[in-house]
Design an enzyme around this catalytic site. Structure first.
Site, PDB file in Angstrom:
ATOM      1  N   ARG A  93       4.628 -11.716  -7.046  1.00 37.10           N
ATOM      2  CA  ARG A  93       5.798 -11.827  -6.645  1.00 37.10           C
ATOM      3  C   ARG A  93       6.629 -10.885  -6.504  1.00 37.10           C
ATOM      4  NH1 ARG A  93       6.202 -17.268  -5.600  1.00 37.10           N
ATOM      5  NH2 ARG A  93       8.599 -16.905  -5.497  1.00 37.10           N
ATOM      6  N   LYS A 101      -3.832  -0.608   1.836  1.00 36.46           N
ATOM      7  CA  LYS A 101      -2.802  -1.205   2.135  1.00 36.46           C
ATOM      8  C   LYS A 101      -1.577   0.031   2.853  1.00 36.46           C
ATOM      9  CE  LYS A 101      -0.162  -4.772   2.671  1.00 36.46           C
ATOM     10  NZ  LYS A 101      -0.159  -5.556   3.929  1.00 36.46           N
ATOM     11  N   ASN A 119      15.893 -16.499  -8.212  1.00 40.29           N
ATOM     12  CA  ASN A 119      14.845 -15.882  -7.207  1.00 40.29           C
ATOM     13  C   ASN A 119      15.585 -16.484  -6.226  1.00 40.29           C
ATOM     14  OD1 ASN A 119      13.058 -15.515  -5.340  1.00 40.29           O
ATOM     15  ND2 ASN A 119      11.625 -17.248  -5.998  1.00 40.29           N
ATOM     16  N   GLY A 120      15.804 -15.585  -5.206  1.00 43.25           N
ATOM     17  CA  GLY A 120      16.520 -16.406  -3.841  1.00 43.25           C
ATOM     18  C   GLY A 120      17.778 -15.392  -3.464  1.00 43.25           C
ATOM     19  N   TRP A 173      11.663  -8.605  -6.967  1.00 45.47           N
ATOM     20  CA  TRP A 173      11.498  -7.922  -5.806  1.00 45.47           C
ATOM     21  C   TRP A 173      12.659  -7.998  -5.208  1.00 45.47           C
ATOM     22  CZ3 TRP A 173      11.483  -9.129  -0.460  1.00 45.47           C
ATOM     23  CH2 TRP A 173      10.755  -8.173   0.076  1.00 45.47           C
ATOM     24  N   CYS A 186      10.912 -13.314  -5.961  1.00 46.58           N
ATOM     25  CA  CYS A 186      10.920 -12.931  -7.365  1.00 46.58           C
ATOM     26  C   CYS A 186       9.998 -13.906  -8.171  1.00 46.58           C
ATOM     27  CB  CYS A 186      12.135 -12.785  -8.047  1.00 46.58           C
ATOM     28  SG  CYS A 186      13.373 -11.590  -7.086  1.00 46.58           S
ATOM     29  N   HIS A 200      -9.368  -2.346  36.028  1.00 43.97           N
ATOM     30  CA  HIS A 200      -9.439  -0.790  36.210  1.00 43.97           C
ATOM     31  C   HIS A 200     -10.536  -0.054  35.332  1.00 43.97           C
ATOM     32  CE1 HIS A 200      -5.948  -1.153  38.741  1.00 43.97           C
ATOM     33  NE2 HIS A 200      -5.468  -2.099  37.938  1.00 43.97           N
ATOM     34  N   GLU A 241      -2.541  -7.136  18.698  1.00 42.64           N
ATOM     35  CA  GLU A 241      -2.721  -7.288  17.321  1.00 42.64           C
ATOM     36  C   GLU A 241      -3.828  -8.256  16.900  1.00 42.64           C
ATOM     37  OE1 GLU A 241      -1.039  -6.328  14.778  1.00 42.64           O
ATOM     38  OE2 GLU A 241      -1.244  -7.970  13.418  1.00 42.64           O
ATOM     39  N   LYS A 256      -6.505  -7.336  14.147  1.00 44.95           N
ATOM     40  CA  LYS A 256      -6.767  -8.206  12.955  1.00 44.95           C
ATOM     41  C   LYS A 256      -8.390  -8.327  12.850  1.00 44.95           C
ATOM     42  CE  LYS A 256      -4.050  -8.095  10.953  1.00 44.95           C
ATOM     43  NZ  LYS A 256      -2.581  -7.793  11.290  1.00 44.95           N
ATOM     44  N   GLU A 308     -10.117  -5.180  11.671  1.00 45.63           N
ATOM     45  CA  GLU A 308      -9.790  -5.004  10.302  1.00 45.63           C
ATOM     46  C   GLU A 308     -10.785  -5.745   9.404  1.00 45.63           C
ATOM     47  OE1 GLU A 308      -5.796  -5.362  10.057  1.00 45.63           O
ATOM     48  OE2 GLU A 308      -5.750  -3.761   8.742  1.00 45.63           O
TER      49      GLU A 308
HETATM   50  O1  M6R Z   1       3.430  -0.379   5.965  1.00 43.39           O
HETATM   51  P1  M6R Z   1       3.332   0.018   7.470  1.00 43.39           P
HETATM   52  O2  M6R Z   1       3.705  -1.187   8.250  1.00 43.39           O
HETATM   53  O3  M6R Z   1       3.875   1.061   7.944  1.00 43.39           O
HETATM   54  O4  M6R Z   1       1.729  -0.038   7.915  1.00 43.39           O
HETATM   55  C1  M6R Z   1       1.352   0.320   9.250  1.00 43.39           C
HETATM   56  C2  M6R Z   1      -0.218   0.055   9.222  1.00 43.39           C
HETATM   57  O5  M6R Z   1      -0.991   0.816   8.305  1.00 43.39           O
HETATM   58  C3  M6R Z   1      -0.463  -1.398   9.019  1.00 43.39           C
HETATM   59  O6  M6R Z   1       0.627  -2.219   9.916  1.00 43.39           O
HETATM   60  C4  M6R Z   1      -1.630  -1.710   9.551  1.00 43.39           C
HETATM   61  O7  M6R Z   1      -2.224  -1.557  10.583  1.00 43.39           O
HETATM   62  C5  M6R Z   1      -2.215  -2.994   8.932  1.00 43.39           C
HETATM   63  N1  M6R Z   1      -3.359  -2.875   7.847  1.00 43.39           N
HETATM   64  C6  M6R Z   1      -2.487  -3.988  10.011  1.00 43.39           C
HETATM   65  O8  M6R Z   1      -3.155  -5.400   9.449  1.00 43.39           O
END
Ligand code: M6R
Length: 618
Positions: free
Chosen positions: A27, A613, A103-104, A77, A2, A510, A487, A491, A494
């Site tokens: 925050r 996002k 906050n905590g 938060w 927070c 394969h 992953e 990254k 993306e």
């Molecule tokens: O909010 P969510 O965890 O459900 O989102 C899932 C994906 O959209 C999210 O993980 C996306 O792949 C990210 N941008 C990865 O960095």
């Protein structure tokens, strides 16, 4: 996670509070509130409106008593209790003459509430914070000054806190304190300031002070006094601030992604906080009974993107610790696979936002089929958290960068906690085994911090010509390392817009090995595990076809001949005590790698092209 802000001086404080909250919006913004000591009472205004909270609060303070020069403000938060106005900070005592922001997480707040009936107080919110308002007020009513009352109460508190308290009887005084949660103080000739973070008071204070754990700060106009919890006075260390304001909003980092990567030790620690009690796991918000959990005969994990990768690791943990069959399904595909669901199938939905439509639809489908649903979410009271039968919150704080970093790590931790909890409830592990694994988990924040120290090494590798100029990347791993490879590739795609594939090492021959040629970069995750030797064999295969090899290995293995022979570049990492925990650390250099390549290409890592996002369309 927070935001707190406060000031006491000679000029009206309201503009400082409103502007400070706006600057601390990153925050959290589930709710916002302000309190001022005014004419023998506390004037308070709170708003709970998600992203609108802070602006609505700013518009709603027009009727505040004019000219008040001392006050505190909070942006929330949510961790304990829904993001409603009644749970919004500041909280007051029953008389309405004391107000507190926090906050905590107060880990022993339930024990502390036992004292309240004796003191004639009753909680009106669902928060852990409110109990402190009543306890401190009772000390003041017993004759203590506000600072002594705070010190007395904090000696009884377990957990994390940064707090600020005001009382109508001492209208120029703010008493603040911290343990583990951030708190900075500052002064100029006439005013003393406090905040969670520098941005809120940047350009206001001339001098900034570092406040250590278990310190109590008394702020009066233009001055601060610091003591320990026993009341002994200490000299605070001054802190030099050289950032400009734009950088300060990111805590001095150039972008939110790097800030969030460096928040990962805290995200891991907070996700574990209060959940390990004397070698056992305590999960309050998992509202499924032990009886229900013992009846489960199959687990389905549904998620998208990085959350799906956390599910792949969770699957192996649950199968290993609990001997329960687990399927992990991409959420957008789940409904269309005709999954066989019923009362004895547990559906675990993983989502940072709790709003991803594909995962939400999977949850609704599971519920229609009568399956209990447990959500692993970062955002309190999100749609998924509300729709699920049970919630296990990751406590990573708001994640603003589109590429998930700290929330992914927190999900990996939460899935381990869930797996060990199921093992504990179902009796598939001896208590001492669970305790030993939890001991390893508790060490992981330090390991994550150590892994972040590989940043310079990784940046150097990313700028080496054989990597910098490459256009095709493969990420390889086996076992849980496969999820890390997926992953790492995600990254890189993306934020750098480079072609990257994540593959289980054994699958390469394969088909995909046809793509390997001189100039292809292969990043292989070969930290210690049963399968590390097999990963190295797969790396031999790509090396023989001319690939440039980046090897992620345990720091104890950097001089192993096979590693030296195969690697063009080596990234050493600390171990974690168990291979199932290793992804929590192994992800870090791959985040840093993607970040280094993306920033070198001049990309906006916080807002990569074509991405949002939160994905709320199917
Ligand atoms: O909010 P969510 O965890 O459900 O989102 C899932 C994906 O959209 C999210 O993980 C996306 O792949 C990210 N941008 C990865 O960095």
């Amino acid at each position: 996670m927070c935001g707190i802000i406060g000031g006491t001086g000679e000029t009206p404080v309201l503009p400082l509070l409103v502007e400070g909250l706006r600057r601390l919006e990153y925050r959290g913004y589930d709710s916002a509130g302000i309190a001022l000591p005014a004419h023998g009472t506390i004037w308070r205004r709170r708003k709970a409106g998600g992203t609108r909270s802070i602006s609505e609060l700013g518009e709603g303070v027009g009727d505040a008593p004019p000219g008040i020069t001392c006050g505190i403000g909070h942006s929330r938060w949510a961790t304990h209790g829904a993001p409603t106005e009644v749970n919004a900070h500041p909280h007051t005592d029953a008389s309405g003459r004391l107000a507190i922001i926090h906050n905590g997480i107060l880990e022993n707040f339930r024990e502390l509430t036992h004292d309240l009936p004796r003191r004639g107080a009753e909680l009106v919110s669902e928060t852990d914070t409110e109990v402190l308002a009543h306890l401190i007020a009772a000390e003041v009513a017993g004759g203590a000054g506000l600072a002594d009352a705070v010190r007395t109460c904090l000696r009884r508190v377990e957990g994390k806190f940064a707090i600020a308290v005001i009382h109508a009887d001492e209208p120029d005084l703010i008493v603040a304190a911290r343990r583990s949660s951030p708190l900075v103080c500052g002064t100029d000739a006439t005013t003393a300031y406090l905040a969670s973070d520098i941005p809120a008071i940047h350009g206001k204070a001339d001098r900034f002070y570092v406040i250590d754990d278990d310190r109590v700060v008394e702020l009066t106009p233009g001055a601060i006094r610091v003591t320990d919890l026993q009341g002994s006075e200490l000299v605070p260390e001054e802190r030099e601030v050289t950032w400009d304001l734009a950088a300060a909003e990111k805590g001095g980092y150039p972008d939110f992604m790097s800030k969030e990567m460096y928040e990962q030790p805290a995200a891991v620690r907070d996700t574990l906080l209060g959940r390990i009690v004397q070698g056992r796991i305590a999960l309050d918000q998992v509202r499924l009974s032990d009886e229900d959990l013992r009846m489960i005969d199959k687990v389905y994990v549904v998620a998208c993107g990085s959350s799906y990768h956390a599910g792949l690791v969770g699957k192996q943990a649950i199968q290993h610790w609990c001997r329960l069959p687990v399927e992990v399904e991409i959420a957008s595909e789940f409904r269309y696979q005709d999954p066989v669901l019923g009362r004895t199938s547990l559906v675990v939905a993983i989502s940072q936002s709790g709003e991803t439509i594909d995962t939400l639809e999977a949850v609704h489908h599971a519920k229609q089929q009568g399956a209990p649903v447990l959500a692993v979410c970062n955002v309190v009271d999100s749609s998924m958290a509300r729709d699920a039968d049970a919630v296990l919150y990751t406590r990573a704080g708001p994640e603003i960068g589109v590429a998930s970093t700290k929330c992914h790590l927190a999900q990996l931790v939460a899935m381990q906690v869930l797996a060990l909890y199921l093992a504990q409830v179902r009796g598939t592990s001896y208590p001492e085994e669970v305790a030993e694994r939890l001991g390893h988990l508790e060490q992981i924040p330090q390991r994550v911090a150590a892994a972040l120290e590989s940043a310079d090494t990784v940046k150097g590798i990313a700028s080496a010509p054989d990597v910098r100029d490459a256009r095709d990347f493969f990420f390889l791993g086996r076992g849980v390392g496969r999820a890390v490879a997926l992953e790492g590739a995600l990254k890189l795609k993306e934020i750098s817009y480079l072609r990257a594939e994540g593959y289980p090492g054994g699958e390469l021959k394969h088909g995909p090995i046809a793509l390997i040629e001189p100039g292809t970069v292969v990043v292989a995750v070969a930290t210690r595990s049963r399968l590390a030797g097999k990963v190295l064999s797969n790396v031999e295969e790509v090396k023989a076809r001319g690939a440039t090899v980046v090897l992620v290995v345990d720091e104890r293995d950097v001089d192993v001949p096979a590693v030296r022979k195969l690697a063009d570049h080596i990234i050493p990492l600390p171990g974690t005590g168990h291979e199932l925990f290793q992804p929590i650390v192994d992800n870090i250099p791959l985040q840093l790698f993607a970040y280094a390549l993306a920033t070198a290409r001049g990309n906006d890592v916080d807002k990569p092209r074509n991405l949002a996002k939160v994905v709320t369309v199917e």
